[in-house]
Design an enzyme around this catalytic site. Structure first.
Site, PDB file in Angstrom:
ATOM      1  N   HIS A  76      49.271  91.349 -59.596  1.00 17.55           N
ATOM      2  CA  HIS A  76      50.489  91.005 -58.850  1.00 17.55           C
ATOM      3  C   HIS A  76      51.221  89.911 -59.609  1.00 17.55           C
ATOM      4  CE1 HIS A  76      49.607  92.619 -54.553  1.00 17.55           C
ATOM      5  NE2 HIS A  76      49.291  93.476 -55.498  1.00 17.55           N
ATOM      6  N   TYR A 130      54.285  86.930 -46.942  1.00 13.91           N
ATOM      7  CA  TYR A 130      53.969  85.795 -46.066  1.00 13.91           C
ATOM      8  C   TYR A 130      55.162  85.601 -45.150  1.00 13.91           C
ATOM      9  CZ  TYR A 130      50.234  84.429 -49.344  1.00 13.91           C
ATOM     10  OH  TYR A 130      49.105  84.389 -50.132  1.00 13.91           O
ATOM     11  N   PRO A 151      43.371  79.498 -45.371  1.00 12.22           N
ATOM     12  CA  PRO A 151      43.500  80.615 -46.321  1.00 12.22           C
ATOM     13  C   PRO A 151      44.916  80.881 -46.836  1.00 12.22           C
ATOM     14  CG  PRO A 151      43.012  81.422 -44.105  1.00 12.22           C
ATOM     15  CD  PRO A 151      42.914  79.940 -44.043  1.00 12.22           C
ATOM     16  N   LYS A 170      43.203  80.065 -51.768  1.00 14.28           N
ATOM     17  CA  LYS A 170      42.603  79.134 -52.743  1.00 14.28           C
ATOM     18  C   LYS A 170      41.094  78.946 -52.601  1.00 14.28           C
ATOM     19  CE  LYS A 170      46.084  78.577 -55.058  1.00 14.28           C
ATOM     20  NZ  LYS A 170      46.018  79.660 -56.016  1.00 14.28           N
ATOM     21  N   TYR A 229      50.174  78.765 -57.118  1.00 11.79           N
ATOM     22  CA  TYR A 229      49.722  80.068 -56.600  1.00 11.79           C
ATOM     23  C   TYR A 229      48.894  80.816 -57.638  1.00 11.79           C
ATOM     24  CZ  TYR A 229      49.726  84.085 -53.516  1.00 11.79           C
ATOM     25  OH  TYR A 229      49.322  85.097 -52.666  1.00 11.79           O
TER      26      TYR A 229
HETATM   27  C1  LIG Z   1      39.143  85.298 -43.384  1.00 12.25           C
HETATM   28  C2  LIG Z   1      39.033  84.623 -44.732  1.00 12.25           C
HETATM   29  C3  LIG Z   1      39.942  84.945 -45.735  1.00 12.25           C
HETATM   30  C4  LIG Z   1      39.851  84.333 -46.967  1.00 12.25           C
HETATM   31  N1  LIG Z   1      40.770  84.680 -47.942  1.00 12.25           N
HETATM   32  C5  LIG Z   1      40.678  84.091 -49.146  1.00 12.25           C
HETATM   33  C6  LIG Z   1      41.556  84.484 -50.233  1.00 12.25           C
HETATM   34  O1  LIG Z   1      42.397  85.381 -50.101  1.00 12.25           O
HETATM   35  N2  LIG Z   1      41.423  83.861 -51.438  1.00 12.25           N
HETATM   36  C7  LIG Z   1      40.468  82.888 -51.631  1.00 12.25           C
HETATM   37  O2  LIG Z   1      40.384  82.348 -52.750  1.00 12.25           O
HETATM   38  N3  LIG Z   1      39.611  82.518 -50.637  1.00 12.25           N
HETATM   39  C8  LIG Z   1      39.680  83.090 -49.412  1.00 12.25           C
HETATM   40  N4  LIG Z   1      38.777  82.759 -48.434  1.00 12.25           N
HETATM   41  C9  LIG Z   1      37.757  81.760 -48.714  1.00 12.25           C
HETATM   42  C10 LIG Z   1      36.580  82.363 -49.488  1.00 12.25           C
HETATM   43  O3  LIG Z   1      36.082  83.479 -48.821  1.00 12.25           O
HETATM   44  C11 LIG Z   1      35.488  81.293 -49.644  1.00 12.25           C
HETATM   45  O4  LIG Z   1      36.078  80.152 -50.222  1.00 12.25           O
HETATM   46  C12 LIG Z   1      34.322  81.783 -50.505  1.00 12.25           C
HETATM   47  O5  LIG Z   1      33.534  82.698 -49.791  1.00 12.25           O
HETATM   48  C13 LIG Z   1      33.460  80.615 -50.970  1.00 12.25           C
HETATM   49  O6  LIG Z   1      32.338  81.109 -51.650  1.00 12.25           O
HETATM   50  P1  LIG Z   1      30.974  80.293 -51.637  1.00 12.25           P
HETATM   51  O7  LIG Z   1      30.019  81.112 -52.430  1.00 12.25           O
HETATM   52  O8  LIG Z   1      31.226  78.889 -52.026  1.00 12.25           O
HETATM   53  O9  LIG Z   1      30.537  80.239 -50.104  1.00 12.25           O
HETATM   54  P2  LIG Z   1      30.089  81.437 -49.162  1.00 12.25           P
HETATM   55  O10 LIG Z   1      30.847  82.666 -49.452  1.00 12.25           O
HETATM   56  O11 LIG Z   1      30.144  80.886 -47.773  1.00 12.25           O
HETATM   57  O12 LIG Z   1      28.590  81.709 -49.577  1.00 12.25           O
HETATM   58  C14 LIG Z   1      27.552  80.806 -49.224  1.00 12.25           C
HETATM   59  C15 LIG Z   1      26.263  81.591 -49.120  1.00 12.25           C
HETATM   60  O13 LIG Z   1      25.203  80.700 -48.818  1.00 12.25           O
HETATM   61  C16 LIG Z   1      24.374  81.277 -47.840  1.00 12.25           C
HETATM   62  N5  LIG Z   1      23.704  80.192 -47.112  1.00 12.25           N
HETATM   63  C17 LIG Z   1      24.214  79.386 -46.168  1.00 12.25           C
HETATM   64  N6  LIG Z   1      23.295  78.504 -45.765  1.00 12.25           N
HETATM   65  C18 LIG Z   1      22.180  78.758 -46.467  1.00 12.25           C
HETATM   66  C19 LIG Z   1      20.888  78.182 -46.496  1.00 12.25           C
HETATM   67  N7  LIG Z   1      20.570  77.166 -45.683  1.00 12.25           N
HETATM   68  N8  LIG Z   1      19.975  78.694 -47.345  1.00 12.25           N
HETATM   69  C20 LIG Z   1      20.291  79.721 -48.191  1.00 12.25           C
HETATM   70  N9  LIG Z   1      21.509  80.322 -48.183  1.00 12.25           N
HETATM   71  C21 LIG Z   1      22.429  79.822 -47.344  1.00 12.25           C
HETATM   72  C22 LIG Z   1      25.312  82.080 -46.969  1.00 12.25           C
HETATM   73  O14 LIG Z   1      24.654  83.116 -46.259  1.00 12.25           O
HETATM   74  C23 LIG Z   1      26.285  82.628 -48.014  1.00 12.25           C
HETATM   75  O15 LIG Z   1      25.893  83.884 -48.509  1.00 12.25           O
HETATM   76  C24 LIG Z   1      38.840  83.362 -47.198  1.00 12.25           C
HETATM   77  C25 LIG Z   1      37.923  83.043 -46.209  1.00 12.25           C
HETATM   78  C26 LIG Z   1      38.009  83.663 -44.965  1.00 12.25           C
HETATM   79  C27 LIG Z   1      36.999  83.304 -43.896  1.00 12.25           C
END
Ligand SMILES: Cc1cc2nc3c(=O)[nH]c(=O)nc-3n(C[C@H](O)[C@H](O)[C@H](O)COP(=O)(O)OP(=O)(O)OC[C@H]3O[C@@H](n4cnc5c(N)ncnc54)[C@H](O)[C@@H]3O)c2cc1C
Length: 389
Positions: free
Chosen positions: A72, A200, A292, A296, A384
Site C-alpha cells: 500500500h 480511516y 491501534p 504501530k 505511518y
Molecule cells: C484488535 C487489534 C488490532 C491490532 N492491529 C494492529 C495493526 O494493524 N498493526 C500493528 O502493528 N499492531 C496491531 N495490533 C497490536 C499487535 O497485535 C501487538 O502489538 C502484537 O501482538 C505484539 O506482539 P508481542 O509478541 O509483543 O505480544 P503478543 O502478541 O501479546 O504475544 C505475547 C505472547 O506471550 C504469551 N504469554 C503471555 N503470558 C505468558 C506467560 N506468563 N508465559 C508464557 N507465555 C506467555 C501469550 O500467550 C502470547 O502468545 C493490534 C492489536 C489488537 C488487539
C-alpha cells in the site's frame, strides 16, 4: 536445561527474535503459555512497516509474505462525508505491506520448526529468577512436571499481561498510561474490501476503519463503548453503523456478509521504563501498548526485536555489551515517537464523550490542515510508514 536466551512468549516478538538469533548461531528456547492453535487463531495486526518486512527477510521467512502481501502506498482519511488521500511515496521512499499478523506468526512457527528450534507450548507458572544477577534462570510447569532452564539472558516477549514486566522491581519500574474512553468493535468477513486502500473515518457517530487482509477478507472496525458485548452487536447492526460512519460512496460500495470473527479491543497507550533490568529485556507489548489507530503495535514490537537482536549479536559475536547496555535507551527513543503518533492519530479521529464544540472545531481544523498541507501529510506519512531504526 541450559540455553543462551530464554524467550518468554511465543507471539510475533518472541518468534521473530528467536529466528534472528538462530541466524546468528545464538540458541534460544521459547516458552508459550497457550497452544499453537490459540496463538494462530488471534486476529490482530495487518499493516506492516518496511522495518518489520526487512527483519522477516533477515530471518529468512519472507517468501510467502512477499508473494501474498499487498503493498500500500497511501491511505484515505474521511471526515464530514469528504475523503482525501495521503500518498506515502510522495513524501517518503517507503510503503507498507498488508499481511496479517496471523500469517507472520504462522511463517515464523514454520521456520522455527524447520530449523529444529525448541518451543514449549502450554507451559504454566513461568517464573523468572535472579534476572538482576549474572546467573538468571526460569522455572515453569510442563506436562505436570516442574522444569528449570539456566540461561545467559531472558527476553520478555510475553505481551501486556505476561510475567516479565512484573519481574522488574516496582521501585525500578516507571509506568506511563493513558486509557481511552472507548474501544474498537472489529469484525472479519470473507468479503472483498470496500476499497483497495485503508479508509480511516472520523464521523459524528464515532470512528470507523475499513481495512483488509486479502482480496476476499475484510477487516472493519467501529468505535464502541468498552462496556459493549460483541455478542449484542448483530452483523446487520454492525454493517448499518459502519455505513453511517463512512463517506456515501464507500457505504454504497460496501459488500457485506456474515462475520467470521467479532471482538472488542480497548484502547490504551502504555509505556514501561526501563525496558531492561539486569539480564531481562522487555520486547513488544510486554513493555508498551499503543491504541491501534495507525497500526504501530506489532511494528514497534519489531523495532524492539531489532535493537535486542543487534545487542545480543554484538555481545556473543564481539564480546561487546554496548548494544545490550543501550538497548532500553535505543528502544524507548523510538517507542515514544510511535506513541506520539498513535496518540495524535487516535485523538484526531475519534469522538470523545467529553468533547466540547471547541474540541470538535480543533479536530476539524487539524483534519483540514492535513488535507491541504503537503508538510502535514509528509509528517503523517513519515510516521505511518515507520521511523527508521
Ligand atoms: C484488535 C487489534 C488490532 C491490532 N492491529 C494492529 C495493526 O494493524 N498493526 C500493528 O502493528 N499492531 C496491531 N495490533 C497490536 C499487535 O497485535 C501487538 O502489538 C502484537 O501482538 C505484539 O506482539 P508481542 O509478541 O509483543 O505480544 P503478543 O502478541 O501479546 O504475544 C505475547 C505472547 O506471550 C504469551 N504469554 C503471555 N503470558 C505468558 C506467560 N506468563 N508465559 C508464557 N507465555 C506467555 C501469550 O500467550 C502470547 O502468545 C493490534 C492489536 C489488537 C488487539
Amino acid at each position: 536445561m541450559r540455553t543462551q536466551v530464554v524467550i518468554v512468549g511465543g507471539g510475533p516478538s518472541g518468534l521473530l527474535l528467536g529466528q534472528l538469533l538462530h541466524k546468528a548461531g545464538i540458541e534460544s528456547i521459547v516458552l508459550e503459555r497457550q497452544s499453537r492453535a490459540h496463538v494462530l487463531g488471534r486476529i490482530r495486526a495487518g499493516v506492516l512497516e518496511r522495518g518489520l518486512v526487512d527483519l522477516m527477510g533477515q530471518a529468512g521467512v519472507d517468501t510467502r509474505m512477499k508473494a501474498e502481501g499487498f503493498v500500500h502506498d497511501g491511505t484515505l482519511i474521511a471526515y464530514d462525508n469528504d475523503m482525501f488521500r495521503v500518498d506515502f511515496t510522495a513524501h517518503t521512499d517507503a510503503t507498507v505491506l498488508v499481511y496479517g499478523q496471523t500469517e507472520v506468526t504462522r511463517d515464523l512457527y514454520d521456520a522455527r520448526d524447520a530449523t529444529g528450534g525448541d518451543t514449549r507450548f502450554e507451559v504454566e507458572n513461568v517464573v523468572i529468577h535472579d534476572a538482576g544477577t549474572d546467573a538468571p534462570f526460569v522455572t515453569f510447569g510442563e506436562n505436570g512436571h516442574s522444569e528449570r532452564i539456566d540461561c545467559d539472558f531472558i527476553a520478555g516477549c510475553d505481551g501486556f499481561h505476561g510475567v516479565s514486566r512484573k519481574t522488574i522491581p516496582a521501585d525500578v519500574r516507571q509506568e506511563y498510561e493513558k486509557v481511552y474512553p472507548f474501544g474498537w468493535l472489529g469484525i472479519l468477513s470473507e468479503t472483498p474490501p470496500v476499497n483497495d486502500e485503508l479508509i480511516y473515518a472520523n464521523s459524528d457517530r464515532g470512528f470507523a476503519l475499513c481495512s483488509m487482509r486479502n482480496a476476499n477478507l475484510s477487516r472493519y472496525y467501529i468505535q464502541c463503548d468498552t462496556s459493549d458485548d460483541p455478542a449484542s452487536w448483530s452483523d446487520d447492526a454492525f454493517w448499518d453503523e459502519l455505513r453511517r460512519r463512512i463517506p456515501p460512496q464507500a457505504a454504497e460500495a460496501l459488500v457485506t456478509g456474515p462475520s467470521i470473527e467479532k471482538s472488542i479491543a480497548p484502547l490504551r497507550s502504555f509505556v514501561c521504563e526501563p525496558m531492561r533490568w539486569g539480564r531481562l529485556f522487555l520486547c513488544g507489548d510486554a513493555a508498551h501498548i499503543v491504541p491501534p489507530t495507525g497500526a504501530k503495535g506489532l511494528n514497534t514490537a519489531a523495532s524492539d526485536v531489532h535493537y535486542l537482536n543487534q545487542g545480543l549479536r554484538q555481545f556473543y559475536g564481539q564480546g561487546d555489551s554496548e548494544g545490550i547496555d543501550r538497548y532500553s535507551e535505543r528502544a524507548l527513543a523510538r517507542v515514544w515517537k510511535t506513541q506520539r503518533f498513535s496518540w495524535w492519530f487516535s485523538t484526531l479521529m475519534h469522538h470523545f464523550p467529553d468533547q466540547t464544540a471547541f474540541d470538535k472545531k480543533m479536530q476539524r481544523a487539524e483534519l483540514a490542515l492535513l488535507r491541504d498541507s503537503r508538510e502535514a501529510q509528509a509528517a503523517m506519512a513519515l510516521s505511518y510508514v515507520g521511523l527508521a531504526y
